[in-house]
Each structure stands twice: as structure tokens, then as C-alpha cells.
Design an enzyme around this catalytic site. Sequence first.
Site, PDB file in Angstrom:
ATOM      1  N   ASP A   1      -6.210   2.795  -8.353  1.00  0.00           N
ATOM      2  CA  ASP A   1      -7.549   2.824  -7.758  1.00  0.00           C
ATOM      3  C   ASP A   1      -8.187   4.176  -8.042  1.00  0.00           C
ATOM      4  O   ASP A   1      -8.019   5.130  -7.289  1.00  0.00           O
ATOM      5  CB  ASP A   1      -7.460   2.558  -6.254  1.00  0.00           C
ATOM      6  CG  ASP A   1      -8.831   2.591  -5.583  1.00  0.00           C
ATOM      7  OD1 ASP A   1      -9.828   2.865  -6.286  1.00  0.00           O
ATOM      8  OD2 ASP A   1      -8.894   2.346  -4.368  1.00  0.00           O
TER       9      ASP A   1
ATOM     10  N   ASP B   1      -0.611  -1.562  -4.213  1.00  0.00           N
ATOM     11  CA  ASP B   1      -2.000  -1.805  -3.806  1.00  0.00           C
ATOM     12  C   ASP B   1      -2.732  -0.469  -3.642  1.00  0.00           C
ATOM     13  O   ASP B   1      -2.239   0.420  -2.942  1.00  0.00           O
ATOM     14  CB  ASP B   1      -1.966  -2.576  -2.471  1.00  0.00           C
ATOM     15  CG  ASP B   1      -3.327  -3.060  -2.027  1.00  0.00           C
ATOM     16  OD1 ASP B   1      -4.184  -3.324  -2.895  1.00  0.00           O
ATOM     17  OD2 ASP B   1      -3.523  -3.200  -0.803  1.00  0.00           O
ATOM     18  N   HIS B   2      -3.862  -0.314  -4.278  1.00  0.00           N
ATOM     19  CA  HIS B   2      -4.672   0.923  -4.201  1.00  0.00           C
ATOM     20  C   HIS B   2      -3.850   2.167  -4.489  1.00  0.00           C
ATOM     21  O   HIS B   2      -3.838   3.128  -3.695  1.00  0.00           O
ATOM     22  CB  HIS B   2      -5.359   1.052  -2.834  1.00  0.00           C
ATOM     23  CG  HIS B   2      -6.427   0.035  -2.643  1.00  0.00           C
ATOM     24  ND1 HIS B   2      -7.650   0.104  -3.280  1.00  0.00           N
ATOM     25  CD2 HIS B   2      -6.448  -1.111  -1.929  1.00  0.00           C
ATOM     26  CE1 HIS B   2      -8.370  -0.957  -2.950  1.00  0.00           C
ATOM     27  NE2 HIS B   2      -7.663  -1.713  -2.147  1.00  0.00           N
TER      28      HIS B   2
ATOM     29  N   SER C   1       0.864  -1.186   0.000  1.00  0.00           N
ATOM     30  CA  SER C   1       0.000   0.000   0.000  1.00  0.00           C
ATOM     31  C   SER C   1       0.897   1.231   0.000  1.00  0.00           C
ATOM     32  O   SER C   1       2.092   1.128   0.319  1.00  0.00           O
ATOM     33  CB  SER C   1      -0.897   0.007   1.241  1.00  0.00           C
ATOM     34  OG  SER C   1      -0.105   0.209   2.403  1.00  0.00           O
TER      35      SER C   1
ATOM     36  N   ASN D   1      -6.924 -10.659  -2.162  1.00  0.00           N
ATOM     37  CA  ASN D   1      -6.010  -9.843  -1.357  1.00  0.00           C
ATOM     38  C   ASN D   1      -6.217 -10.070   0.135  1.00  0.00           C
ATOM     39  O   ASN D   1      -7.348  -9.984   0.626  1.00  0.00           O
ATOM     40  CB  ASN D   1      -6.261  -8.359  -1.622  1.00  0.00           C
ATOM     41  CG  ASN D   1      -5.881  -7.928  -3.020  1.00  0.00           C
ATOM     42  OD1 ASN D   1      -5.525  -8.754  -3.849  1.00  0.00           O
ATOM     43  ND2 ASN D   1      -5.953  -6.641  -3.271  1.00  0.00           N
TER      44      ASN D   1
ATOM     45  N   GLU E   1      -9.846  -0.447 -10.761  1.00  0.00           N
ATOM     46  CA  GLU E   1     -10.972  -0.718  -9.849  1.00  0.00           C
ATOM     47  C   GLU E   1     -12.242   0.014 -10.245  1.00  0.00           C
ATOM     48  O   GLU E   1     -12.219   1.174 -10.636  1.00  0.00           O
ATOM     49  CB  GLU E   1     -10.577  -0.320  -8.414  1.00  0.00           C
ATOM     50  CG  GLU E   1     -11.728  -0.499  -7.428  1.00  0.00           C
ATOM     51  CD  GLU E   1     -11.314  -0.397  -5.965  1.00  0.00           C
ATOM     52  OE1 GLU E   1     -10.170  -0.763  -5.637  1.00  0.00           O
ATOM     53  OE2 GLU E   1     -12.156   0.040  -5.160  1.00  0.00           O
TER      54      GLU E   1
ATOM     55  N   GLY F   1     -10.385  -4.984   6.172  1.00  0.00           N
ATOM     56  CA  GLY F   1     -10.382  -5.126   7.636  1.00  0.00           C
ATOM     57  C   GLY F   1     -11.374  -6.189   8.078  1.00  0.00           C
ATOM     58  O   GLY F   1     -11.845  -6.994   7.276  1.00  0.00           O
TER      59      GLY F   1
ATOM     60  N   GLY G   1     -10.184  -7.367   0.389  1.00  0.00           N
ATOM     61  CA  GLY G   1     -10.792  -7.620   1.701  1.00  0.00           C
ATOM     62  C   GLY G   1     -10.891  -9.088   2.032  1.00  0.00           C
ATOM     63  O   GLY G   1     -11.891  -9.552   2.592  1.00  0.00           O
ATOM     64  N   GLY G   2      -9.843  -9.855   1.696  1.00  0.00           N
ATOM     65  CA  GLY G   2      -9.868 -11.314   1.888  1.00  0.00           C
ATOM     66  C   GLY G   2      -9.952 -11.756   3.347  1.00  0.00           C
ATOM     67  O   GLY G   2     -10.365 -12.874   3.634  1.00  0.00           O
TER      68      GLY G   2
HETATM   69  P1  13P Z   1      -7.906  -7.147   4.204  1.00  0.00           P
HETATM   70  O1  13P Z   1      -7.041  -6.277   5.025  1.00  0.00           O
HETATM   71  O2  13P Z   1      -9.346  -7.062   4.624  1.00  0.00           O
HETATM   72  O3  13P Z   1      -7.427  -8.549   4.152  1.00  0.00           O
HETATM   73  O4  13P Z   1      -7.885  -6.571   2.727  1.00  0.00           O
HETATM   74  C1  13P Z   1      -6.698  -6.586   1.987  1.00  0.00           C
HETATM   75  C2  13P Z   1      -6.847  -5.895   0.686  1.00  0.00           C
HETATM   76  O5  13P Z   1      -7.858  -5.934   0.043  1.00  0.00           O
HETATM   77  C3  13P Z   1      -5.685  -5.164   0.160  1.00  0.00           C
HETATM   78  O6  13P Z   1      -6.011  -4.384  -0.932  1.00  0.00           O
END
Ligand code: 13P
Length: 288
Positions: free
Chosen positions: A106, A85-86, A50, A230, A136, A179, A209-210
Site C-alpha cells: 500500500d 493486507d495494506h 494486516s 475485502n 493501491e 469499518g 471496506g467490504g
Molecule cells: P472492512 O473492515 O471495512 O470490512 O474492510 C476490510 C478491508 O478492506 C481490509 O483491507
Amino acid sequence: MALVNAAEMLKKAKAGHYAVGQFNINNLEWTKAILLTAQELNSPVILGVSEGAGKYMTGFKTVAAMVKAMDESLGITVPVALHLDHGTYEGCYKCIQAGFTSIMFDGSHYPFEENLAKSSELVSVAHNLGLSIECEVGSIGGEEDGVVGMGECADPDECKTIADLGVDMLAAGIGNIHGKYPANWKGLSFETLDAIQAKTGEMPLVLHGGTGIPADMIKKAISLGVSKINVNTECQLSFQEATRKYIEAGKDLEGKGFDPRKLLNPGFEAIKATVKEKMELFGSVGKA
Ligand code: 13P
């Protein structure tokens, strides 16, 4: 093996009905734990960074230098992509210069036309330099390193328009949240995912958001075209829990238990265990 972009591994994942994990890194321990686990399981892997984590590690150049050197010195032979990431528009250019092999732009918080224009420009810049790119549509809920999203489901027609730019992977909001998931979370919208997959065909879809998504939902999402998942918070929680146990057991006070190499080791092992569990669930084991 030198770092690769993520295009090939994700095409293979989509065709083979499994998903490649993107695990976010924060420091040396995180990176080493993820690389070693991928190698042990013979799995491809994507290291996510990130903008906040990049800054924490003193900049994207430091990150790229560390990851490249570590990949080499550990003798890693499985495919590894180093992915922003993003990313913001500016962040994407910084990572391209720093030597990342993959970026995510993103633009989901921009009006769609602006997201489209910026994504289009970055797709051609990334591809000219051999990088893969994720874009995205429809924001991911929750907050990650200051990136806040409301979590609306993506419009399948907008997904198709962005996919048609030639992106290598598409992140689409389907009710997923960064999260921990709240107790009243409604779950993933498989209806939306199904509609997006129908419009975008072979495009590898990304599930952000895995952390905390139940295994049956993960499996269903993969069956509906998700090829990259992710995970960030879950490794942080595993690390925190193991470190807390070590200190609460007073191990840092025994002998040289204060040595950071000892103090951080339970957390390191816990990250490895979490990454292993996810790779097994995602089906990427043995797919390198
Ligand atoms: P989590 O922190 O919910 O696992 O999400 C990670 C994510 O999507 C990174 O872009």
C-alpha cells in the site's frame, strides 16, 4: 492442498464475473472458521493479515506456520492464499521471508512517483518468488489497524500506470471506507470504477471496506470488474455480538461454560455464518 498465490483464482473470478472474498484473520478461531467455510462451500479464499494482526499473532512467521499447518490438518482442498493486507515496504519483505503466498503493497500515501517505484520493485521481487501482489492507488477511507486513509477516488490514468507494472490485483479508491459506513456516506463511485476498468482491462480490481456495503452495490461493483472483496470489520462484529449474547445469557457461568473452547464457540460459528453469507453474495460458491 498447499497454499497458492492469488493470481489464478482472481483471473478466473474476473473472467467468470464473480469475486473472491478476502477475510482478515486475527487468531486461530478466525482462521479455522474461514478455512472450514471455504471448504464447505467449495470456494477459493484469501486470508488477509494486516500488519497489526500479524504483530498480535507474534509475527508473520507464526501466522504462516499456523495457516500452512491448519490448511493441511483440516484437509482443505480449495485454493487458499495467505495475503498481507495494506503492507508497508518493509512489511512486504518480512512476509515474503515468512512464507506468505501473496502481498499487498500500500504505497497510496506516497507521492505517486514513489508509489510507482516501490511498487515496481516489489512486483519483480514477488513474481520472481512466485507470489502474487496487490498495489493501491487512491486511498481507502477510514482506519484499519492504524492505516488511515482519506478516501479519495483513484485517478484512472495512475491506475493504468500501476496496472501496467504487471500487478496481479489493483486496489483503487472509489469512495469505499474501512469499518462501518457513516450514515451520510455517498456510496461507491461507479463512475470512477467504470473509468478504471476501461483503462485497466483484464486487471482484477479489489474492493476494500467490504463491511456494510449494500448487496446491490456489491453486485454492481462485480459487474464493473471487481474480482476481490475485502471483509474484516463484519466478522469482528459478528464475533462480538455472539460472544456478548453468550455471556449476557450467563452461559459462561453454567457448568464448564467458562472453557475457552465453549466461550469462543458462538463467535466462531458467527464468523462462519458471515463468511458464508459473503461468499454467496460474491458468487464464489462452487468455484474452487
Ligand atoms: P472492512 O473492515 O471495512 O470490512 O474492510 C476490510 C478491508 O478492506 C481490509 O483491507
